[in-house]
Design a protein around this motif. Structure first.
Motif, short mmCIF file in Angstrom:
data_model
loop_
_atom_site.label_atom_id
_atom_site.label_comp_id
_atom_site.label_asym_id
_atom_site.label_seq_id
_atom_site.Cartn_x
_atom_site.Cartn_y
_atom_site.Cartn_z
N PRO A 9 0.77 -1.22 0.07
CA PRO A 9 -0.07 0.21 0.04
C PRO A 9 0.82 1.22 0.19
O PRO A 9 2.12 1.32 0.41
CB PRO A 9 -0.78 -0.21 1.15
CG PRO A 9 0.09 -0.73 2.22
CD PRO A 9 1.00 -1.87 1.40
N PHE A 10 0.43 2.37 -0.71
CA PHE A 10 0.71 3.60 -0.45
C PHE A 10 0.10 4.29 0.66
O PHE A 10 -1.31 4.54 0.72
CB PHE A 10 0.69 4.62 -1.44
CG PHE A 10 1.57 4.20 -2.78
CD1 PHE A 10 2.90 3.54 -2.47
CD2 PHE A 10 1.54 4.69 -4.14
CE1 PHE A 10 3.65 3.18 -3.31
CE2 PHE A 10 2.45 4.47 -4.94
CZ PHE A 10 3.41 3.60 -4.80
N VAL A 11 0.83 4.82 1.81
CA VAL A 11 -0.15 5.29 3.08
C VAL A 11 0.30 6.73 3.60
O VAL A 11 1.51 7.19 3.31
CB VAL A 11 -0.13 4.24 4.09
CG1 VAL A 11 -0.52 2.99 3.79
CG2 VAL A 11 1.38 4.39 4.74
N PHE A 12 -0.58 7.37 3.85
CA PHE A 12 -0.44 8.70 4.50
C PHE A 12 -0.33 8.29 6.13
O PHE A 12 -1.11 7.42 6.68
CB PHE A 12 -1.48 9.50 4.52
CG PHE A 12 -1.78 10.38 3.06
CD1 PHE A 12 -0.65 10.79 2.38
CD2 PHE A 12 -3.19 10.35 2.34
CE1 PHE A 12 -1.10 11.34 1.39
CE2 PHE A 12 -3.42 10.81 1.57
CZ PHE A 12 -1.99 11.42 0.85
N VAL A 13 0.71 8.71 6.84
CA VAL A 13 1.04 8.49 8.21
C VAL A 13 0.81 9.66 9.20
O VAL A 13 1.42 10.74 8.68
CB VAL A 13 2.42 7.87 8.51
CG1 VAL A 13 2.46 7.44 9.96
CG2 VAL A 13 2.68 6.78 7.36
N THR A 14 -0.02 9.67 10.17
CA THR A 14 -0.37 10.62 11.06
C THR A 14 -0.17 10.39 12.38
O THR A 14 -0.25 9.18 12.79
CB THR A 14 -1.63 11.32 10.67
OG1 THR A 14 -2.82 10.41 10.92
CG2 THR A 14 -1.71 12.27 9.34
N LYS A 15 0.01 11.29 13.38
CA LYS A 15 0.21 10.82 14.72
C LYS A 15 -1.05 11.07 15.47
O LYS A 15 -1.81 12.08 15.45
CB LYS A 15 1.20 11.96 15.42
CG LYS A 15 1.63 11.48 16.88
CD LYS A 15 2.82 12.42 17.16
CE LYS A 15 3.52 12.19 18.40
NZ LYS A 15 4.05 12.96 19.13
N ASP A 16 -1.27 9.96 16.09
CA ASP A 16 -2.55 10.03 16.96
C ASP A 16 -2.56 11.05 17.96
O ASP A 16 -1.57 11.39 18.64
CB ASP A 16 -2.69 8.64 17.79
CG ASP A 16 -2.91 7.37 16.65
OD1 ASP A 16 -3.16 7.62 15.61
OD2 ASP A 16 -2.76 6.35 17.24
N GLY A 17 -3.71 11.58 18.09
CA GLY A 17 -4.02 12.75 19.26
C GLY A 17 -3.51 14.34 18.51
O GLY A 17 -3.60 15.21 19.20
N ALA A 18 -2.62 14.12 17.61
CA ALA A 18 -2.04 15.49 16.98
C ALA A 18 -2.96 16.10 15.98
O ALA A 18 -3.31 15.45 14.95
CB ALA A 18 -0.77 15.30 16.32
N GLU A 19 -3.76 17.12 16.35
CA GLU A 19 -4.78 17.61 15.39
C GLU A 19 -4.36 18.16 14.23
O GLU A 19 -3.18 19.14 14.26
CB GLU A 19 -5.72 18.88 16.09
CG GLU A 19 -6.77 19.27 15.34
CD GLU A 19 -7.85 20.43 16.25
OE1 GLU A 19 -8.46 20.71 15.52
OE2 GLU A 19 -7.42 20.38 17.34
N LEU A 20 -4.86 17.85 13.02
CA LEU A 20 -4.32 18.13 11.77
C LEU A 20 -4.87 19.74 11.49
O LEU A 20 -5.84 20.09 11.83
CB LEU A 20 -4.63 17.23 10.47
CG LEU A 20 -3.88 15.90 10.42
CD1 LEU A 20 -4.39 15.19 9.44
CD2 LEU A 20 -2.51 16.14 10.20
N SER A 21 -3.88 20.41 10.59
CA SER A 21 -4.81 21.69 10.37
C SER A 21 -5.78 21.42 9.35
O SER A 21 -5.98 20.37 8.91
CB SER A 21 -3.51 22.62 9.64
OG SER A 21 -3.09 22.07 8.53
N GLU A 22 -6.61 22.53 9.14
CA GLU A 22 -7.75 22.35 8.35
C GLU A 22 -7.18 22.19 6.84
O GLU A 22 -7.73 21.26 6.13
CB GLU A 22 -8.57 23.66 8.11
CG GLU A 22 -9.84 23.46 7.48
CD GLU A 22 -10.53 24.87 7.31
OE1 GLU A 22 -11.65 25.04 6.72
OE2 GLU A 22 -10.07 26.07 8.06
N ALA A 23 -6.15 22.73 6.47
CA ALA A 23 -5.40 22.74 4.97
C ALA A 23 -4.94 21.25 5.17
O ALA A 23 -5.28 20.35 4.15
CB ALA A 23 -4.38 23.46 4.89
#
Length: 297
Positions: free
Chosen positions: A256-270
């Motif tokens: 797979p190709f994946v986006f990785v984000t950190k749990d609990g860290a709110e992403l900006s709207e953008a």
């Protein structure tokens, strides 16, 4: 005669007086048009509203996703001129670390997260699928390999191409550096983790392709989306790597190709809008045009 001239002059004076008073002639001033605001009677409010998103979104990691993510960025920024999305091709390991440490808004990986990475507070969002093509030099006569043969070639158990139906030439393995998602995917699927005998370890997918293209004895692995006509992709157990065979699972070497984000860290709207765009149905055509495979929905 004098009476005629007097009558003509008198008539002219009367006409001038009427014009000055706004009597006859066109009685509707030009400014009094009944046309509503907006071209051709279309209210100005019907035009599409400009995006109000703004800010910077930092992404980085896998080099294999470059074409796909590049297409996402170009299309997204065309619709959202106030947003600047950047991409730093540093390898999947660096992308995952960047997401974990908060130096990237979105990490990019060309492999699934490992159990310890997921347990450490990271989330993977699959945005596309990719076949890992097994590539040989265009002069090599080998057309098909089994997983077992690929394993033997990679570990050095098979040292000459003649052992798998090819020419009498030594086998040269060209692959990616440690931490690469493509390397991890290849080694995990073929079951050769930490057992490969690399002659060259290179830092990008493009470099691997160039290395195989330059050496008649070489073989390697590369993202399906990056393979070009400078090398030959062999079939694996009779199945070619393609959009259809990756999506239906018949081509065995895929990831797979994946986006990785950190749990609990709110992403900006953008940043959230970018992920939403890349995982929407509208992005499927961009994924296909970039040589990868949309996720079945």
């Amino acid at each position: 005669m004098i009476k005629k001239i007097f009558a003509i002059v008198l008539a002219g004076i009367m006409m001038l007086s009427l014009a000055a008073c706004g009597g006859t002639g066109s009685s509707t001033p030009a400014a009094a048009s009944s046309e509503p605001a907006g071209a051709s009677g279309t209210p100005a409010s019907s035009a599409p509203a400009a995006s109000t998103l703004s800010g910077k979104v930092t992404t980085g990691g896998s080099t294999s996703v470059e074409k796909v993510v590049g297409a996402f960025i170009e299309a997204f920024m065309a619709e959202n001129s106030g947003v600047d999305v950047t991409y730093d091709p540093t390898g999947s390991g660096a992308g995952i670390t960047g997401a974990a440490e908060g130096t990237l808004d979105i990490g990019l990986s060309s492999r699934a997260l490992k159990d310890d990475e997921a347990a450490g507070g990271l989330t993977a969002t699959t945005f596309a699928l990719d076949g890992i093509a097994i590539i040989v030099n265009s002069e090599n006569t080998v057309e098909d390999l089994t997983l077992e043969q690929i394993k033997g070639l990679a570990t050095g158990e098979i040292t000459n191409w003649s052992e798998v139906g090819g020419p009498d030439m030594p086998v040269v393995l060209v692959g990616r550096e440690a931490g690469s998602g493509t390397r991890d995917g290849f080694e995990s699927i073929v079951d050769v983790k930490d057992a490969c005998k690399y002659d060259q370890e290179l830092t990008s997918t493009g470099a691997v392709i160039a290395g195989v293209a330059a050496n008649p004895n070489a073989f390697g692995y590369a993202s399906l989306s990056a393979v070009d006509d400078t090398v030959k992709a062999v079939t694996v157990e009779g199945v070619a790597a393609s959009e259809a065979t990756v999506q239906d699972g018949t081509y065995k070497i895929q990831r797979p190709f994946v986006f990785v984000t950190k749990d609990g860290a709110e992403l900006s709207e953008a940043a959230q809008a970018f992920i939403d765009f890349a995982t929407s149905d509208a992005a499927s055509e961009l994924i296909v045009n970039a040589g990868a495979v949309p996720v079945a929905k």
